[in-house]
Design a protein around this motif. Structure first.
Motif, short mmCIF file in Angstrom:
data_model
loop_
_atom_site.label_atom_id
_atom_site.label_comp_id
_atom_site.label_asym_id
_atom_site.label_seq_id
_atom_site.Cartn_x
_atom_site.Cartn_y
_atom_site.Cartn_z
N ASN A 70 0.80 -1.22 0.00
CA ASN A 70 0.00 0.00 0.00
C ASN A 70 0.83 1.28 0.00
OD1 ASN A 70 -2.42 -1.40 -0.01
ND2 ASN A 70 -2.42 -1.60 2.21
N TRP A 127 2.38 2.61 -2.31
CA TRP A 127 2.28 3.38 -3.55
C TRP A 127 1.39 4.60 -3.36
CZ3 TRP A 127 -2.35 4.33 -5.91
CH2 TRP A 127 -3.44 3.55 -5.54
N GLN A 128 0.38 4.50 -2.49
CA GLN A 128 -0.50 5.65 -2.25
C GLN A 128 0.26 6.81 -1.61
OE1 GLN A 128 -3.21 3.39 0.12
NE2 GLN A 128 -4.72 3.23 -1.53
N GLU A 151 2.61 8.32 -4.24
CA GLU A 151 1.90 9.19 -5.18
C GLU A 151 1.56 10.54 -4.55
OE1 GLU A 151 1.49 8.70 -8.47
OE2 GLU A 151 2.69 6.91 -8.12
N LEU A 152 1.15 10.53 -3.31
CA LEU A 152 0.85 11.78 -2.61
C LEU A 152 2.11 12.63 -2.44
CD1 LEU A 152 -1.21 13.56 -1.17
CD2 LEU A 152 -0.75 12.26 0.92
#
Length: 90
Positions: free
Chosen positions: A47, A49-50, A53-54
């Protein structure tokens, strides 16, 4: 009581306080280290990757260097662990 004995007692008391403070600091550091490692393990999943990305959005970057990301995770986990310690024990 002689002046020499008073001075000896003072030095002995100061030494005991110093050693007690070292022991407390060591226990605090060990607790924070253990808690931070526990928090860091929470990031060892798919998880992330979230978060990446942020961070890309907030840092206005197309790529986030893995070393920078790892240092970010370590820093935030240690900060949280120190906050937890202060909240729970101070």
């Amino acid at each position: 009581m002689s002046l020499q004995r008073v001075v000896e007692n003072w030095y002995e008391n100061a030494y005991c306080r110093m050693m007690n403070n070292f022991e407390k600091q060591d226990a605090r550091d060990d607790w924070i280290e253990s808690r931070a490692e526990e928090l860091i393990r929470n990031f060892a999943n798919d998880n992330d990757w979230q978060i990446i990305e942020l961070l890309k959005i907030k840092l206005e970057s197309k790529n986030i260097n893995a070393e920078i990301y790892n240092q970010f995770i370590v820093d935030i986990c240690y900060s949280q662990a120190e906050f937890d310690f202060n909240k729970n024990f101070i």
